[in-house]
Design a protein around this motif. Structure first.
Motif, PDB file in Angstrom:
ATOM      1  N   ARG A 119       3.602 -23.267  14.987  1.00 54.77           N
ATOM      2  CA  ARG A 119       3.212 -21.866  14.837  1.00 54.77           C
ATOM      3  C   ARG A 119       4.235 -21.116  13.995  1.00 54.77           C
ATOM      4  NH1 ARG A 119       2.612 -17.829  19.893  1.00 54.77           N
ATOM      5  NH2 ARG A 119       4.850 -18.079  19.830  1.00 54.77           N
ATOM      6  N   LEU A 120       3.750 -20.222  13.155  1.00 58.45           N
ATOM      7  CA  LEU A 120       4.584 -19.365  12.317  1.00 58.45           C
ATOM      8  C   LEU A 120       4.410 -17.922  12.759  1.00 58.45           C
ATOM      9  CD1 LEU A 120       6.270 -18.790   9.678  1.00 58.45           C
ATOM     10  CD2 LEU A 120       4.055 -18.509   8.550  1.00 58.45           C
ATOM     11  N   LYS A 121       5.527 -17.219  12.870  1.00 59.01           N
ATOM     12  CA  LYS A 121       5.487 -15.791  13.198  1.00 59.01           C
ATOM     13  C   LYS A 121       6.351 -15.079  12.160  1.00 59.01           C
ATOM     14  CE  LYS A 121       5.311 -13.083  17.362  1.00 59.01           C
ATOM     15  NZ  LYS A 121       5.611 -13.072  18.782  1.00 59.01           N
ATOM     16  N   VAL A 122       5.768 -14.087  11.483  1.00 60.81           N
ATOM     17  CA  VAL A 122       6.429 -13.376  10.394  1.00 60.81           C
ATOM     18  C   VAL A 122       6.320 -11.870  10.616  1.00 60.81           C
ATOM     19  CG1 VAL A 122       6.444 -12.994   7.899  1.00 60.81           C
ATOM     20  CG2 VAL A 122       5.740 -15.203   8.787  1.00 60.81           C
ATOM     21  N   ALA A 123       7.407 -11.162  10.346  1.00 62.58           N
ATOM     22  CA  ALA A 123       7.375  -9.697  10.279  1.00 62.58           C
ATOM     23  C   ALA A 123       7.532  -9.338   8.808  1.00 62.58           C
ATOM     24  CB  ALA A 123       8.504  -9.087  11.100  1.00 62.58           C
ATOM     25  N   SER A 124       6.628  -8.511   8.290  1.00 67.67           N
ATOM     26  CA  SER A 124       6.682  -8.140   6.880  1.00 67.67           C
ATOM     27  C   SER A 124       6.658  -6.634   6.719  1.00 67.67           C
ATOM     28  CB  SER A 124       5.497  -8.729   6.110  1.00 67.67           C
ATOM     29  OG  SER A 124       5.640 -10.120   5.986  1.00 67.67           O
ATOM     30  N   THR A 125       7.364  -6.184   5.690  1.00 66.32           N
ATOM     31  CA  THR A 125       7.340  -4.783   5.283  1.00 66.32           C
ATOM     32  C   THR A 125       6.736  -4.728   3.892  1.00 66.32           C
ATOM     33  OG1 THR A 125       9.314  -4.283   6.576  1.00 66.32           O
ATOM     34  CG2 THR A 125       8.732  -2.724   4.822  1.00 66.32           C
ATOM     35  N   TYR A 126       5.745  -3.883   3.727  1.00 67.41           N
ATOM     36  CA  TYR A 126       5.086  -3.682   2.443  1.00 67.41           C
ATOM     37  C   TYR A 126       5.334  -2.251   2.001  1.00 67.41           C
ATOM     38  CZ  TYR A 126       2.524  -7.770   4.036  1.00 67.41           C
ATOM     39  OH  TYR A 126       2.192  -9.003   4.505  1.00 67.41           O
ATOM     40  N   VAL A 127       5.727  -2.072   0.763  1.00 70.77           N
ATOM     41  CA  VAL A 127       5.805  -0.752   0.144  1.00 70.77           C
ATOM     42  C   VAL A 127       4.814  -0.829  -0.999  1.00 70.77           C
ATOM     43  CG1 VAL A 127       7.247   0.971  -1.008  1.00 70.77           C
ATOM     44  CG2 VAL A 127       8.219  -0.471   0.809  1.00 70.77           C
ATOM     45  N   VAL A 128       3.617  -0.256  -0.778  1.00 71.13           N
ATOM     46  CA  VAL A 128       2.500  -0.470  -1.687  1.00 71.13           C
ATOM     47  C   VAL A 128       1.846   0.848  -2.087  1.00 71.13           C
ATOM     48  CG1 VAL A 128       2.024  -2.800  -0.859  1.00 71.13           C
ATOM     49  CG2 VAL A 128       0.970  -0.869   0.287  1.00 71.13           C
ATOM     50  N   GLU A 129       1.089   0.787  -3.187  1.00 65.55           N
ATOM     51  CA  GLU A 129       0.380   1.965  -3.652  1.00 65.55           C
ATOM     52  C   GLU A 129      -0.683   2.361  -2.641  1.00 65.55           C
ATOM     53  OE1 GLU A 129      -0.710   2.243  -7.877  1.00 65.55           O
ATOM     54  OE2 GLU A 129       0.245   0.252  -8.038  1.00 65.55           O
ATOM     55  N   LYS A 130      -0.693   3.615  -2.286  1.00 68.01           N
ATOM     56  CA  LYS A 130      -1.626   4.146  -1.298  1.00 68.01           C
ATOM     57  C   LYS A 130      -3.054   4.070  -1.834  1.00 68.01           C
ATOM     58  CE  LYS A 130      -1.755   7.977   1.898  1.00 68.01           C
ATOM     59  NZ  LYS A 130      -1.089   9.214   2.269  1.00 68.01           N
ATOM     60  N   GLY A 131      -3.973   3.662  -0.951  1.00 59.90           N
ATOM     61  CA  GLY A 131      -5.376   3.646  -1.311  1.00 59.90           C
ATOM     62  C   GLY A 131      -5.844   2.368  -1.986  1.00 59.90           C
ATOM     63  N   LYS A 132      -4.948   1.465  -2.324  1.00 55.95           N
ATOM     64  CA  LYS A 132      -5.333   0.191  -2.922  1.00 55.95           C
ATOM     65  C   LYS A 132      -5.426  -0.867  -1.830  1.00 55.95           C
ATOM     66  CE  LYS A 132      -3.731   0.690  -7.608  1.00 55.95           C
ATOM     67  NZ  LYS A 132      -3.039   0.007  -8.698  1.00 55.95           N
ATOM     68  N   PRO A 133      -6.219  -1.929  -2.068  1.00 55.09           N
ATOM     69  CA  PRO A 133      -6.250  -3.014  -1.080  1.00 55.09           C
ATOM     70  C   PRO A 133      -4.845  -3.578  -0.906  1.00 55.09           C
ATOM     71  CG  PRO A 133      -7.990  -3.284  -2.700  1.00 55.09           C
ATOM     72  CD  PRO A 133      -7.111  -2.169  -3.185  1.00 55.09           C
ATOM     73  N   LEU A 134      -4.481  -3.882   0.323  1.00 54.75           N
ATOM     74  CA  LEU A 134      -3.143  -4.403   0.591  1.00 54.75           C
ATOM     75  C   LEU A 134      -2.916  -5.725  -0.130  1.00 54.75           C
ATOM     76  CD1 LEU A 134      -0.451  -4.205   2.025  1.00 54.75           C
ATOM     77  CD2 LEU A 134      -1.503  -5.315   3.995  1.00 54.75           C
ATOM     78  N   ALA A 135      -3.958  -6.534  -0.269  1.00 57.27           N
ATOM     79  CA  ALA A 135      -3.850  -7.807  -0.959  1.00 57.27           C
ATOM     80  C   ALA A 135      -5.130  -8.095  -1.710  1.00 57.27           C
ATOM     81  CB  ALA A 135      -3.558  -8.917   0.040  1.00 57.27           C
ATOM     82  N   SER A 136      -4.984  -8.803  -2.828  1.00 53.46           N
ATOM     83  CA  SER A 136      -6.136  -9.187  -3.648  1.00 53.46           C
ATOM     84  C   SER A 136      -5.983 -10.638  -4.059  1.00 53.46           C
ATOM     85  CB  SER A 136      -6.199  -8.329  -4.910  1.00 53.46           C
ATOM     86  OG  SER A 136      -6.331  -6.972  -4.574  1.00 53.46           O
ATOM     87  N   PRO A 137      -7.099 -11.374  -4.215  1.00 57.42           N
ATOM     88  CA  PRO A 137      -7.007 -12.762  -4.654  1.00 57.42           C
ATOM     89  C   PRO A 137      -6.360 -12.853  -6.030  1.00 57.42           C
ATOM     90  CG  PRO A 137      -9.263 -12.190  -4.023  1.00 57.42           C
ATOM     91  CD  PRO A 137      -8.465 -10.935  -3.994  1.00 57.42           C
ATOM     92  N   ALA A 138      -5.604 -13.924  -6.255  1.00 58.38           N
ATOM     93  CA  ALA A 138      -4.987 -14.180  -7.558  1.00 58.38           C
ATOM     94  C   ALA A 138      -5.576 -15.473  -8.110  1.00 58.38           C
ATOM     95  CB  ALA A 138      -3.469 -14.322  -7.407  1.00 58.38           C
ATOM     96  N   PRO A 139      -5.793 -15.530  -9.421  1.00 61.93           N
ATOM     97  CA  PRO A 139      -6.330 -16.768  -9.994  1.00 61.93           C
ATOM     98  C   PRO A 139      -5.384 -17.934  -9.791  1.00 61.93           C
ATOM     99  CG  PRO A 139      -5.811 -15.150 -11.728  1.00 61.93           C
ATOM    100  CD  PRO A 139      -5.531 -14.512 -10.407  1.00 61.93           C
ATOM    101  N   ALA A 140      -5.946 -19.121  -9.684  1.00 64.00           N
ATOM    102  CA  ALA A 140      -5.138 -20.334  -9.451  1.00 64.00           C
ATOM    103  C   ALA A 140      -4.257 -20.662 -10.638  1.00 64.00           C
ATOM    104  CB  ALA A 140      -6.050 -21.504  -9.149  1.00 64.00           C
TER     105      ALA A 140
END
Length: 140
Positions: A119-140
């Motif tokens: 099992r993996l447990k991660v704490a993450s902090t994101y400083v991101v542009e407001k109103g945009k999806p937090l994550a988006s697919p990236a091409p391979a």
């Protein structure tokens, strides 16, 4: 959608079914992804206008792998438990263990590499542009 098996190179990226879902950088809880549980611990505006800071925790079950994705801002992760093999575009793939941190620049493709057998447990902090999806697919 890259894969429905998640890993958590990013802690709350589970939105759109590959662990990088359509969570907006405004605190909307992410949709469920098999093998991944996540919780937003804190969200606040800033540090500058137009950005939001999100702190989240994710638990990823053994054998779950995440597809390549990006964030509209900086991600800093801290491994609480387990190990994470993290390929970040333009850098050699590194393995991180409990007590170690990683950082991924804005719009940089990255993903969980090899699935962990624990099992993996991660704490993450994101400083991101407001109103945009937090994550988006990236091409391979």
């Amino acid at each position: 959608m890259l894969t429905r098996r998640g890993f958590a190179g990013c802690a709350i990226c589970a939105v759109t079914g590959f662990i990088a879902t359509e969570v907006l950088a405004q605190g909307t809880p992410p949709a469920g992804t098999p093998g991944v549980t996540r919780k937003i611990l804190s969200q606040m505006d800033g540090p500058t206008p137009g950005y939001v800071t999100i702190i989240a925790e994710a638990t990823v079950e053994p054998g779950v792998v995440v597809g390549r994705h990006t964030h509209p801002g900086l991600e800093t992760g801290y491994i609480l438990e387990g190990t994470l093999e993290l390929p970040i575009q333009g850098q050699p793939t590194r393995s991180y263990s409990a007590g170690e941190t990683y950082q991924v620049s804005a719009e940089t493709p990255h993903a969980g590499g090899k699935a962990s057998d624990k099992r993996l447990k991660v704490a993450s902090t994101y400083v991101v542009e407001k109103g945009k999806p937090l994550a988006s697919p990236a091409p391979a």
